[in-house]
Design a protein around this motif. Structure first.
Motif, PDB file in Angstrom:
ATOM      1  N   GLN A 294       0.850  -1.197   0.000  1.00 36.06           N
ATOM      2  CA  GLN A 294       0.000   0.000   0.000  1.00 36.06           C
ATOM      3  C   GLN A 294       0.887   1.249   0.000  1.00 36.06           C
ATOM      4  N   TRP A 295       1.906   1.265   0.835  1.00 39.13           N
ATOM      5  CA  TRP A 295       2.812   2.430   0.887  1.00 39.13           C
ATOM      6  C   TRP A 295       3.615   2.563  -0.403  1.00 39.13           C
ATOM      7  N   ILE A 296       4.093   1.435  -0.950  1.00 44.51           N
ATOM      8  CA  ILE A 296       4.888   1.499  -2.183  1.00 44.51           C
ATOM      9  C   ILE A 296       4.047   2.076  -3.319  1.00 44.51           C
ATOM     10  N   LYS A 297       2.822   1.576  -3.446  1.00 46.00           N
ATOM     11  CA  LYS A 297       1.969   2.031  -4.552  1.00 46.00           C
ATOM     12  C   LYS A 297       1.548   3.485  -4.376  1.00 46.00           C
ATOM     13  N   ALA A 298       1.465   3.937  -3.130  1.00 51.50           N
ATOM     14  CA  ALA A 298       1.106   5.334  -2.868  1.00 51.50           C
ATOM     15  C   ALA A 298       2.327   6.258  -3.001  1.00 51.50           C
ATOM     16  N   GLY A 299       3.489   5.678  -3.333  1.00 48.15           N
ATOM     17  CA  GLY A 299       4.697   6.490  -3.494  1.00 48.15           C
ATOM     18  C   GLY A 299       5.298   6.936  -2.173  1.00 48.15           C
ATOM     19  N   ARG A 300       4.891   6.314  -1.082  1.00 54.70           N
ATOM     20  CA  ARG A 300       5.379   6.744   0.234  1.00 54.70           C
ATOM     21  C   ARG A 300       6.624   5.972   0.664  1.00 54.70           C
ATOM     22  N   LEU A 301       6.908   4.870   0.014  1.00 52.29           N
ATOM     23  CA  LEU A 301       8.113   4.080   0.315  1.00 52.29           C
ATOM     24  C   LEU A 301       8.927   3.985  -0.966  1.00 52.29           C
ATOM     25  N   LYS A 302      10.113   4.602  -0.954  1.00 47.11           N
ATOM     26  CA  LYS A 302      10.996   4.527  -2.122  1.00 47.11           C
ATOM     27  C   LYS A 302      12.154   3.586  -1.800  1.00 47.11           C
ATOM     28  N   TYR A 303      12.750   3.034  -2.834  1.00 46.69           N
ATOM     29  CA  TYR A 303      13.884   2.132  -2.618  1.00 46.69           C
ATOM     30  C   TYR A 303      14.703   2.069  -3.895  1.00 46.69           C
ATOM     31  N   ARG A 304      15.928   1.609  -3.744  1.00 48.43           N
ATOM     32  CA  ARG A 304      16.774   1.361  -4.909  1.00 48.43           C
ATOM     33  C   ARG A 304      17.191  -0.095  -4.888  1.00 48.43           C
ATOM     34  N   LEU A 305      17.294  -0.674  -6.064  1.00 52.28           N
ATOM     35  CA  LEU A 305      17.806  -2.036  -6.194  1.00 52.28           C
ATOM     36  C   LEU A 305      19.202  -1.956  -6.786  1.00 52.28           C
ATOM     37  N   ASN A 306      20.130  -2.674  -6.206  1.00 51.44           N
ATOM     38  CA  ASN A 306      21.488  -2.770  -6.743  1.00 51.44           C
ATOM     39  C   ASN A 306      21.623  -4.182  -7.327  1.00 51.44           C
ATOM     40  N   LEU A 307      21.161  -4.318  -8.566  1.00 53.84           N
ATOM     41  CA  LEU A 307      21.029  -5.642  -9.196  1.00 53.84           C
ATOM     42  C   LEU A 307      22.253  -5.950 -10.045  1.00 53.84           C
ATOM     43  N   LEU A 308      22.949  -7.027  -9.739  1.00 53.23           N
ATOM     44  CA  LEU A 308      24.092  -7.457 -10.552  1.00 53.23           C
ATOM     45  C   LEU A 308      23.645  -8.613 -11.437  1.00 53.23           C
ATOM     46  N   GLU A 309      24.087  -8.580 -12.690  1.00 53.33           N
ATOM     47  CA  GLU A 309      23.648  -9.563 -13.678  1.00 53.33           C
ATOM     48  C   GLU A 309      24.590 -10.761 -13.702  1.00 53.33           C
ATOM     49  N   GLY A 310      24.079 -11.945 -13.454  1.00 57.36           N
ATOM     50  CA  GLY A 310      24.873 -13.153 -13.651  1.00 57.36           C
ATOM     51  C   GLY A 310      25.364 -13.786 -12.357  1.00 57.36           C
ATOM     52  N   LEU A 311      25.209 -15.097 -12.284  1.00 55.42           N
ATOM     53  CA  LEU A 311      25.662 -15.858 -11.114  1.00 55.42           C
ATOM     54  C   LEU A 311      27.151 -15.644 -10.848  1.00 55.42           C
ATOM     55  N   ASP A 312      27.936 -15.391 -11.910  1.00 57.19           N
ATOM     56  CA  ASP A 312      29.376 -15.149 -11.763  1.00 57.19           C
ATOM     57  C   ASP A 312      29.663 -14.046 -10.759  1.00 57.19           C
ATOM     58  N   ARG A 313      28.737 -13.089 -10.650  1.00 52.71           N
ATOM     59  CA  ARG A 313      29.016 -11.889  -9.856  1.00 52.71           C
ATOM     60  C   ARG A 313      28.540 -12.009  -8.406  1.00 52.71           C
ATOM     61  N   ALA A 314      28.104 -13.193  -7.995  1.00 55.09           N
ATOM     62  CA  ALA A 314      27.574 -13.337  -6.635  1.00 55.09           C
ATOM     63  C   ALA A 314      28.574 -12.950  -5.544  1.00 55.09           C
ATOM     64  N   PRO A 315      29.838 -13.420  -5.605  1.00 48.57           N
ATOM     65  CA  PRO A 315      30.774 -13.018  -4.539  1.00 48.57           C
ATOM     66  C   PRO A 315      30.991 -11.509  -4.493  1.00 48.57           C
ATOM     67  N   GLU A 316      31.107 -10.917  -5.674  1.00 46.04           N
ATOM     68  CA  GLU A 316      31.279  -9.457  -5.752  1.00 46.04           C
ATOM     69  C   GLU A 316      30.066  -8.753  -5.135  1.00 46.04           C
ATOM     70  N   ALA A 317      28.881  -9.275  -5.427  1.00 48.02           N
ATOM     71  CA  ALA A 317      27.647  -8.672  -4.916  1.00 48.02           C
ATOM     72  C   ALA A 317      27.620  -8.726  -3.393  1.00 48.02           C
ATOM     73  N   LEU A 318      27.957  -9.870  -2.841  1.00 49.10           N
ATOM     74  CA  LEU A 318      27.946 -10.005  -1.379  1.00 49.10           C
ATOM     75  C   LEU A 318      28.952  -9.044  -0.746  1.00 49.10           C
ATOM     76  N   GLY A 319      30.106  -8.897  -1.396  1.00 46.88           N
ATOM     77  CA  GLY A 319      31.144  -8.010  -0.878  1.00 46.88           C
ATOM     78  C   GLY A 319      30.701  -6.556  -0.787  1.00 46.88           C
ATOM     79  N   LEU A 320      29.808  -6.127  -1.664  1.00 46.44           N
ATOM     80  CA  LEU A 320      29.353  -4.733  -1.660  1.00 46.44           C
ATOM     81  C   LEU A 320      28.751  -4.335  -0.319  1.00 46.44           C
TER      82      LEU A 320
END
Ligand SMILES: NC(=O)c1ccc[n+]([C@@H]2O[C@H](COP(=O)([O-])OP(=O)(O)OC[C@H]3O[C@@H](n4cnc5c(N)ncnc54)[C@H](OP(=O)(O)O)[C@@H]3O)[C@@H](O)[C@H]2O)c1
Length: 339
Positions: A294-320
């Motif tokens: 309800q909050w997300i759709k009302a624009g009251r909760l904003k967020y960013r996704l830091n999406l890395l492409e590919g299973l290869d990048r999993a260790p790098e992603a966790l390190g972030l």
């Protein structure tokens, strides 16, 4: 389904931070399923600070990942073969799974992932699986935050922290965030509506907390531990509540972790300190999701996704997560969304 797949294994216990050889990737056969099992094609994984805890030998809330085992994450996948009565081919499922392109499950701990109208799958999985419920339960059930109170949040620009601050604003609190760069602090105050933000790398956190909360804190919401926790304890009001949501600064500690130096304020300020594990609240998820959506759709909760492409990048992603190099919820895309 291919014959072979990539899978990351826990290779060597890290001494502190993650090392280049902490994980090793191998090509292995895609496993066959037996009666009562399903084969799942991995779509997305979230990377969570607690993954580092799973690599320790601590007596924890969950079994560790043992050296030699596939590394584990909170995952979203699609059932592509099934000999299980509850999970038909095509079902989207979430649960703990390996860092791999496919995995076999007997259904234990596996849940059908709902379709959330009007929200992209990656957003729904990233925000509603761990971070959103943690923020909401942490504030409502653990902090028991009330309108008019003042709260400080550490790792405030992270996935949990940013949602926690915005929900605290919705609940009518005055919100102070602590984060590791001017850009993160500006995002908190300029875009998310935090009342103040403190860059712990350039400011004296205790002095800045005193400046922004001259009467002290009603609630301190801890995601980091160490010096941050001491800073919060130092400026608590009488009868304040300290929520221990996360202690990311200590998950890679090589030795014993010292307790907070300002622990005496538990008495001097008559404080309550309480920790929690969001997995204990799974039965509340449908209600938590309804509120968060309800909050997300009302624009009251904003967020960013830091999406890395590919299973290869999993260790790098966790390190972030441990370098602060992430900008929002860290996730890895392993395969395409289901058609
Ligand atoms: N209790 C639960 O059930 C539960 C559930 C989910 C998450 N958590 C906890 O919530 C916290 C945040 O998790 P998240 O997944 O949302 O990650 P996140 O906040 O998106 O990322 C972690 C952030 O922590 C900060 N950080 C890392 N190492 C630090 C250090 N040594 N000192 C100070 N700050 C440090 C970094 O931000 P800066 O750039 O600001 O330094 C980094 O961006 C973690 O402690 C996690 O364990 C708890």
């Amino acid at each position: 389904v291919t014959d072979r797949m990539q899978c990351w294994y826990f290779n060597k216990r890290p001494r502190e931070g993650l090392d280049a050889d902490t994980f090793v990737k191998r090509e292995v056969p895609v496993p066959d399923i037996g009666e009562g099992e399903v084969l799942i094609r991995m779509v997305l994984m979230t990377m969570d600070a607690t993954n580092r805890v799973w690599l320790t030998e601590w007596d924890s809330y969950i079994d560790p990942v043992n050296v030699g085992d596939p590394m584990r994450a909170f995952t979203l996948g699609e059932v592509v073969q099934s000999k299980h009565p509850d999970f038909a081919v095509g079902t989207l499922v979430s649960g703990l799974g390996p860092w791999a392109e496919y995995y076999v499950s007997d259904g234990s701990g596996l849940q059908a992932f709902p379709h959330f109208e009007g929200v992209d799958l990656v957003d729904a999985f990233g925000i509603l699986t761990v971070a959103g419920p943690t923020a909401l339960v942490g504030l409502r059930e653990i902090a028991k935050l009330k309108a008019g109170e003042t709260i400080a949040i550490t790792a405030a620009a992270g996935a949990v922290g940013a949602l926690t601050g915005q929900i605290a604003k919705i609940m009518g609190a005055r919100v102070i965030g602590v984060a590791g760069s001017d850009a993160k602090c500006a995002w908190l105050t300029d875009e998310l509506g935090f009342d103040a933000a403190i860059n712990y790398k350039t400011e004296d956190v205790v002095a800045s907390l005193r400046k922004h909360a001259p009467d002290g804190l009603d609630v301190h919401f801890e995601n980091v531990g160490g010096e941050m926790l001491d800073a919060g304890l130092t400026v608590m009001k009488n009868y304040g509540r300290v929520v221990i949501c996360g202690l990311i600064a200590t998950y890679g500690a090589a030795g014993e972790v010292p307790g907070p130096y300002m622990f005496r304020n538990m008495i001097m300020r008559r404080l309550t300190m309480r920790g929690f594990v969001i997995l204990d609240y799974l039965d509340q998820y449908p209600e938590l999701w309804t509120q968060l959506l309800q909050w997300i759709k009302a624009g009251r909760l904003k967020y960013r996704l830091n999406l890395l492409e590919g299973l290869d990048r999993a260790p790098e992603a966790l390190g972030l997560l441990f370098s602060g190099g992430n900008d929002g919820k860290v996730m890895v895309r392993v395969g395409a969304d289901p058609a």
